[in-house]
Design a protein around this motif. Sequence first.
Motif, PDB file in Angstrom:
ATOM      1  N   GLN A 198      -1.350 -33.136  -7.666  1.00  0.00           N
ATOM      2  CA  GLN A 198      -2.581 -33.916  -7.721  1.00  0.00           C
ATOM      3  C   GLN A 198      -2.524 -35.032  -6.690  1.00  0.00           C
ATOM      4  OE1 GLN A 198      -2.940 -35.188 -11.867  1.00  0.00           O
ATOM      5  NE2 GLN A 198      -4.258 -33.430 -12.301  1.00  0.00           N
ATOM      6  N   VAL A 199      -3.691 -35.359  -6.114  1.00  0.00           N
ATOM      7  CA  VAL A 199      -3.824 -36.500  -5.210  1.00  0.00           C
ATOM      8  C   VAL A 199      -4.870 -37.448  -5.779  1.00  0.00           C
ATOM      9  CG1 VAL A 199      -3.118 -35.218  -3.164  1.00  0.00           C
ATOM     10  CG2 VAL A 199      -5.533 -35.302  -3.778  1.00  0.00           C
ATOM     11  N   LYS A 200      -4.785 -38.710  -5.372  1.00  0.00           N
ATOM     12  CA  LYS A 200      -5.734 -39.707  -5.859  1.00  0.00           C
ATOM     13  C   LYS A 200      -6.793 -39.970  -4.796  1.00  0.00           C
ATOM     14  CE  LYS A 200      -4.344 -43.516  -8.114  1.00  0.00           C
ATOM     15  NZ  LYS A 200      -3.839 -44.894  -8.304  1.00  0.00           N
ATOM     16  N   ARG A 201      -8.035 -39.870  -5.193  1.00  0.00           N
ATOM     17  CA  ARG A 201      -9.133 -40.273  -4.316  1.00  0.00           C
ATOM     18  C   ARG A 201     -10.159 -40.995  -5.166  1.00  0.00           C
ATOM     19  NH1 ARG A 201     -12.875 -35.047  -2.709  1.00  0.00           N
ATOM     20  NH2 ARG A 201     -13.367 -34.359  -4.843  1.00  0.00           N
ATOM     21  N   ASN A 202     -10.608 -42.137  -4.638  1.00  0.00           N
ATOM     22  CA  ASN A 202     -11.564 -42.979  -5.365  1.00  0.00           C
ATOM     23  C   ASN A 202     -11.026 -43.343  -6.751  1.00  0.00           C
ATOM     24  OD1 ASN A 202     -13.341 -42.680  -3.165  1.00  0.00           O
ATOM     25  ND2 ASN A 202     -14.259 -40.823  -4.084  1.00  0.00           N
ATOM     26  N   GLN A 203      -9.698 -43.609  -6.823  1.00  0.00           N
ATOM     27  CA  GLN A 203      -9.000 -44.016  -8.051  1.00  0.00           C
ATOM     28  C   GLN A 203      -9.027 -42.949  -9.152  1.00  0.00           C
ATOM     29  OE1 GLN A 203      -7.194 -46.857  -8.035  1.00  0.00           O
ATOM     30  NE2 GLN A 203      -7.887 -46.866  -5.879  1.00  0.00           N
ATOM     31  N   VAL A 204      -9.277 -41.686  -8.760  1.00  0.00           N
ATOM     32  CA  VAL A 204      -9.271 -40.585  -9.720  1.00  0.00           C
ATOM     33  C   VAL A 204      -8.284 -39.530  -9.236  1.00  0.00           C
ATOM     34  CG1 VAL A 204     -10.632 -38.759 -10.804  1.00  0.00           C
ATOM     35  CG2 VAL A 204     -11.663 -41.003 -10.389  1.00  0.00           C
ATOM     36  N   TRP A 205      -7.438 -39.019 -10.147  1.00  0.00           N
ATOM     37  CA  TRP A 205      -6.467 -37.994  -9.795  1.00  0.00           C
ATOM     38  C   TRP A 205      -7.137 -36.622  -9.810  1.00  0.00           C
ATOM     39  CZ3 TRP A 205      -1.963 -39.113  -7.736  1.00  0.00           C
ATOM     40  CH2 TRP A 205      -1.412 -40.382  -7.954  1.00  0.00           C
ATOM     41  N   SER A 206      -6.955 -35.859  -8.706  1.00  0.00           N
ATOM     42  CA  SER A 206      -7.625 -34.582  -8.523  1.00  0.00           C
ATOM     43  C   SER A 206      -6.596 -33.497  -8.229  1.00  0.00           C
ATOM     44  CB  SER A 206      -8.609 -34.644  -7.355  1.00  0.00           C
ATOM     45  OG  SER A 206      -9.518 -35.735  -7.518  1.00  0.00           O
ATOM     46  N   SER A 207      -6.749 -32.321  -8.870  1.00  0.00           N
ATOM     47  CA  SER A 207      -5.894 -31.175  -8.567  1.00  0.00           C
ATOM     48  C   SER A 207      -6.228 -30.640  -7.180  1.00  0.00           C
ATOM     49  CB  SER A 207      -6.094 -30.071  -9.610  1.00  0.00           C
ATOM     50  OG  SER A 207      -5.725 -30.528 -10.894  1.00  0.00           O
ATOM     51  N   VAL A 208      -5.217 -30.010  -6.542  1.00  0.00           N
ATOM     52  CA  VAL A 208      -5.347 -29.565  -5.154  1.00  0.00           C
ATOM     53  C   VAL A 208      -5.535 -28.051  -5.121  1.00  0.00           C
ATOM     54  CG1 VAL A 208      -4.160 -29.391  -2.930  1.00  0.00           C
ATOM     55  CG2 VAL A 208      -3.987 -31.493  -4.280  1.00  0.00           C
ATOM     56  N   CYS A 209      -6.514 -27.602  -4.331  1.00  0.00           N
ATOM     57  CA  CYS A 209      -6.760 -26.171  -4.163  1.00  0.00           C
ATOM     58  C   CYS A 209      -5.565 -25.521  -3.455  1.00  0.00           C
ATOM     59  CB  CYS A 209      -8.035 -25.964  -3.347  1.00  0.00           C
ATOM     60  SG  CYS A 209      -8.416 -24.233  -3.012  1.00  0.00           S
ATOM     61  N   SER A 210      -5.176 -24.329  -3.917  1.00  0.00           N
ATOM     62  CA  SER A 210      -4.003 -23.668  -3.356  1.00  0.00           C
ATOM     63  C   SER A 210      -4.307 -22.921  -2.064  1.00  0.00           C
ATOM     64  CB  SER A 210      -3.433 -22.685  -4.379  1.00  0.00           C
ATOM     65  OG  SER A 210      -4.377 -21.689  -4.699  1.00  0.00           O
ATOM     66  N   ASP A 211      -5.601 -22.722  -1.737  1.00  0.00           N
ATOM     67  CA  ASP A 211      -5.936 -21.987  -0.510  1.00  0.00           C
ATOM     68  C   ASP A 211      -5.402 -22.739   0.703  1.00  0.00           C
ATOM     69  OD1 ASP A 211      -7.220 -20.252  -2.134  1.00  0.00           O
ATOM     70  OD2 ASP A 211      -9.256 -20.808  -1.552  1.00  0.00           O
ATOM     71  N   GLY A 212      -4.574 -22.070   1.521  1.00  0.00           N
ATOM     72  CA  GLY A 212      -4.070 -22.663   2.752  1.00  0.00           C
ATOM     73  C   GLY A 212      -2.882 -23.571   2.594  1.00  0.00           C
ATOM     74  N   PHE A 213      -2.435 -23.862   1.356  1.00  0.00           N
ATOM     75  CA  PHE A 213      -1.280 -24.742   1.148  1.00  0.00           C
ATOM     76  C   PHE A 213      -0.011 -23.984   1.559  1.00  0.00           C
ATOM     77  CE2 PHE A 213       1.975 -27.041  -1.158  1.00  0.00           C
ATOM     78  CZ  PHE A 213       1.554 -28.358  -1.044  1.00  0.00           C
ATOM     79  N   ASP A 214       0.812 -24.586   2.429  1.00  0.00           N
ATOM     80  CA  ASP A 214       1.973 -23.878   2.967  1.00  0.00           C
ATOM     81  C   ASP A 214       3.242 -24.711   2.852  1.00  0.00           C
ATOM     82  OD1 ASP A 214       1.754 -25.800   4.952  1.00  0.00           O
ATOM     83  OD2 ASP A 214       0.958 -24.407   6.468  1.00  0.00           O
ATOM     84  N   LEU A 215       4.340 -24.194   3.431  1.00  0.00           N
ATOM     85  CA  LEU A 215       5.656 -24.822   3.298  1.00  0.00           C
ATOM     86  C   LEU A 215       5.692 -26.220   3.893  1.00  0.00           C
ATOM     87  CD1 LEU A 215       8.606 -24.537   2.409  1.00  0.00           C
ATOM     88  CD2 LEU A 215       9.106 -23.488   4.622  1.00  0.00           C
TER      89      LEU A 215
END
Length: 853
Positions: A125-142
């Motif tokens: 998860q990453v924080k944006r606008n003080q809200v924690w958001s899950s990250v889309c797996s498309d394109g996520f690499d090593l």
Amino acid sequence: MDLRALTLFVGLCSSASPAEVRLVGGPSPCSGRLEQQRQSDWEPVRDQNLDWNLTAADQVCRRISCGSVVSLRRTLDQEPPQDLVTREESRAEGTPERPPFRVEITCSDSVRLENGTDRCSGRLQVKRNQVWSSVCSDGFDLQDAEVVCRELGCGSPSGFKEELYGEAPEWIPEFRCGGHESALLHCERSDRDTCSPGTTVTLTCSDPGWYRLVEGSGRCDGTLEGREWDEWRPVDYPYWNLRLARMVCRDLDCGSPLSTRRRETGSKRTWGFEPLSTASSHYKHQTSSGVIEITCSDFVRLEDRTHRCSGRLQVKRNQVWSSVCSDGFDLQDAEVVCRELGCGSPSGFKEELYGEATEWIPEFRCGGHESALLHCERSDRDTCSPGTTVTLTCSDPDDVRLEGGASRCAGRLEMKHDGVWRAMKIPNPDWNLNLAALICGQLDCGPALSAVNRPEYPQEDAWWIYPYCLHSALKDCLTVNHEQISDSLEVTCSDSVRLVGGTHRCSGRLQVKRNQVWSSVCSDGFDLQDAEVVCRELGCGSPSGFKEELYGEAPEWIPEFRCGGHESALLHCERSDRDTCSPGTTVTLTCSAPDQVRLVGNRSTCAGELQMKVHEDWRPVVDIDWYWNQNWTSAASSVCSQLGCGSIVTTDLEEIGSKRPMWIIQSSCFQSTLSLQDCLVLSDEARDSDSLQVICSDLLVQPNISVSSSRLEVQQQKVRVLLGSNFSIICSTRPQYPGGSFQLVFNSSSSTLNYVLPAVTHSAVFLFPAAEGLHRGTYTCIYHLYVFSHNFSSTSRPIYLIPSAPLMDLIIRLVVHLLVMVLLISVTCFYSRKYSVETRSRNEETNVVAELQ
């Protein structure tokens, strides 16, 4: 942790009344000095006993919505609070004088791993606008994963995957990291605004470990540093040795240790190594003048054997250890491997079917002079006989001798290390006999008979031995330090007699040494007087049994011993001139062992604190290997077996708050011995130690089974009850533990039935209203109990129940049967006589008529 810090930590973990905390003085609200609100004031949180750890710090980060903990530091508090006791008050009250520290925490303000098994794994998860958001797996690499793991202070990524989490990911843009960035949000991003439905990134980072080697030629060479509370410092320990170095090389996946030494550097802050610490931490704060340097073999190792100079040969390629194909492996190759590992010359190598495909196929073509196996030329071979690997044994390079005695098995103990012969020093004289036993075995002498400190030698340098590893290879126990001593250890081994292959040092096949070769003894003519001499010579108790045993080899010692029983050694006895022996028969002798084992402090003799008796003194046992690998199963199994208590169920440590005399045991030595007593390291030191608890499977006593009825007849294990009468089967057990249940098992020729009742006052009564023929069969009680977090059971002896009629009924039935039989016989006789009379009458009439005609 002081009282307020403990209250804070409990508050952080509780949803009922969470503590108000903040981080101040850092570059962001997610970094800085930890403070807690008390009424209307904010005060620094102080860690007086250095008990704060990453788990507590991670709770703080999550409490203030700052992601995961990245680091934890302590700084000396320059302004101690007024309510802390002064140093003089500390001395008066006996409390610690350690000054308080302020806690500084750095949290990740932009990224975290959620719902994982530890802080280095979970859903990204990453924080944006003080809200924690899950990250889309498309394109996520090593490269993206490496940046996340680095940012969180974890190791390298060990795995990431796409996971259907059940919610739409809220972070859609694609990260395009190069792998070198310090934070994920520093990476470039794409303008993607769509995502495969519901797929999120789940990431696992490896733990950075407890050790590292720095300032060397590579990751497997250099100065040892340790990590505690996420702080790296050099490690120093005055008893550092090859055994500890091997542990570090293994944890770093760096093969075997080639060398280690302690180098003086001047006063500096270091971690003090604590191999016997009962705390969760590995180190303690200290200031010392030395550091530890280690060189590990990064490319070759010998795996899965009892010491570092033997095992299955493996080489590392592409950071993966691969077994070596045995095809074409020869003596020159073996010499290079042994030299590279700092061992002696090869004493044997063989092809072994290991059960896995060999991963290293090229053939080594060493000349024998190379310094490393990978420096040798290689062929282009790409095939190998299926599953065959090289298993290699190098001779142990240790050089040990007993100097100045009557034979090579007696004298002053000396060892050659780094080409220098020196006497050997052991810190505690009570460990001398254990060291002597190791030396006698290495010199191919018999058992150790004595080990005495002699003070008459001049002051000289000596090698120090670290006593807690005396059942490892001797070189592994040699410390990197040495100092001057004025006494020396004199060892006497039995040079003429030993017992081998037994369950402990005082039992086994009898052998004597002649012409420097150990020979089994013929059992013909061996008697009690001979056995008494052997047991006395070996320092054991009286002989408890000896027998003739067919061992499968011809005994090599033929003459018959004729001892009187008073001799001090077997070879001092007279001998006969016999030159023959019954084929293959040897003497197997058992002397009573001087040591004993028990489990105490519980309601069963098969559970409790482990204690051993040595020299008539019962003491608890502490296992110095518990904190290395907690692999105490084989030794604990020996305890259960020795006590006749079945098999091991579990072992655990129980905290004891006071010092007391202990026996020390090294359970790792149990891999090379069959006797728990052989692994004792004697010491008179009182220790503040945990209690070693052992629980065996035969925890419960055998329950009783009995039958109750108004008409009952018992014959051994057979019980007769009256047909139609009420009867009860009673299961009971001796009071040990409350609760439990009884299972009554019925077996007949046609069926099996089970009845279960709870145990009330340690018994249960199974009622049967009327005995019938169907009740005929075998009954057994099984007592079940859940205790010590495990299920236990114990089975009673069986009884056989026979429903039968009353005795009077049997008598009446017998009389009736007899009367009926008499009546039948009488009727039969009457009609038989009548038939005979009528037959005679007819015959007479026939004769008269014939005469008249």
